[in-house]
Design an enzyme around this catalytic site. Structure first.
Site, PDB file in Angstrom:
ATOM      1  CG  ASP A 102      -6.329 -17.875 -17.550  1.00 22.73           C
ATOM      2  OD1 ASP A 102      -7.423 -17.287 -17.658  1.00 22.73           O
ATOM      3  OD2 ASP A 102      -5.495 -17.598 -16.659  1.00 22.73           O
ATOM      4  CE  LYS A 166      -1.747 -17.092 -16.714  1.00 18.77           C
ATOM      5  NZ  LYS A 166      -2.632 -18.241 -16.427  1.00 18.77           N
ATOM      6  CE  LYS A 199      -3.734 -15.212 -14.245  1.00 18.80           C
ATOM      7  NZ  LYS A 199      -4.648 -16.378 -14.345  1.00 18.80           N
TER       8      LYS A 199
END
Length: 234
Positions: A102, A166, A199
């Protein structure tokens, strides 16, 4: 067409498979890091997400389990140069055991409309992750952005093959720190169009919000380590 069960109908194991169990607070001691990683494994979470300095610990604890390793990169501000981001990815992923990485986007660039630079950086870090077989999730820090900026950043991420977009780091220090919201998630899902997964992360601490994002079509959810048992109803 996929006949997906509603979140409330899923088993605890099925719900845990959505979760990146986050063990990221900078003030955690090694004892706390070990405790919370072990809990994420015991809960059956998809991954446990850690800072790079915790990789030796998580490699030890996740060995021979079904829980994968997620590492954050250029976290939480995303302000490194593209070359520095790539060097960080290489250092983190070189053992080829990082399931997910990430990485934080330079959201100042996004706010500035530097779309060419943003696209080039997204492409470079995506290629670097895929070289090592890691899934890449790019964190936009959506509290800092307008919905139009989220839309454009999502489109760019999709165009270069990012695996997930995300919402948040959970460490934003700007005007608001709402994390994942329905409005932002809808923009991401509508513009990813199934090509890139979404996400949700940031501020998800109860079952209602957790279930709602699953039912909206989110495929991964970042949950702070102390909130995981709450959203799983344990």
């Amino acid at each position: 067409m996929e006949n997906e069960k509603k979140a409330k109908e899923k088993t605890t194991a099925e719900l845990a498979a959505y979760i990146d169990h986050s063990v990221l607070k900078p003030d955690f001691t090694e004892t706390e890091i070990r405790k919370y990683i072990k809990e994420g494994i015991d809960f059956g979470c998809k991954t446990v997400c850690v800072n790079p300095s915790s990789l030796p610990i998580i490699r030890e604890l996740c060995k021979d389990t079904k829980t994968g390793i997620c590492a954050v990169c250029d976290f939480p501000f995303g302000l490194s140069s593209t070359m520095s981001k790539i060097k960080q990815i290489e250092d983190i992923c070189r053992q080829r055991d990082i399931e997910d990485l990430d990485i934080v986007a330079n959201y100042g660039w996004i706010k500035s409309g530097l779309w060419k630079e943003t696209k080039e950086q997204f492409k470079a870090v995506t290629d670097a992750c895929h070289q090592y077989g890691s899934i890449i999730k790019i964190i936009f820090e959506t509290d800092a952005l307008t919905l139009d900026e989220v839309l454009k950043a999502t489109e760019i991420a999709c165009s270069v093959g990012v695996d997930f977009v995300k919402t948040s780091t959970g460490f934003y220090t700007g005007d608001s720190n709402n994390g994942a919201t329905v409005e932002v998630i809808k923009v991401m899902l509508d513009n990813a169009k199934g090509n890139t997964k979404v996400k949700a992360s940031g501020g998800i601490r109860d079952r209602d919000k957790f279930f709602n994002f699953i039912d909206m079509g989110v495929k991964r959810i970042g949950i702070g380590c102390k909130s995981t048992p709450v959203v799983l109803g344990l």
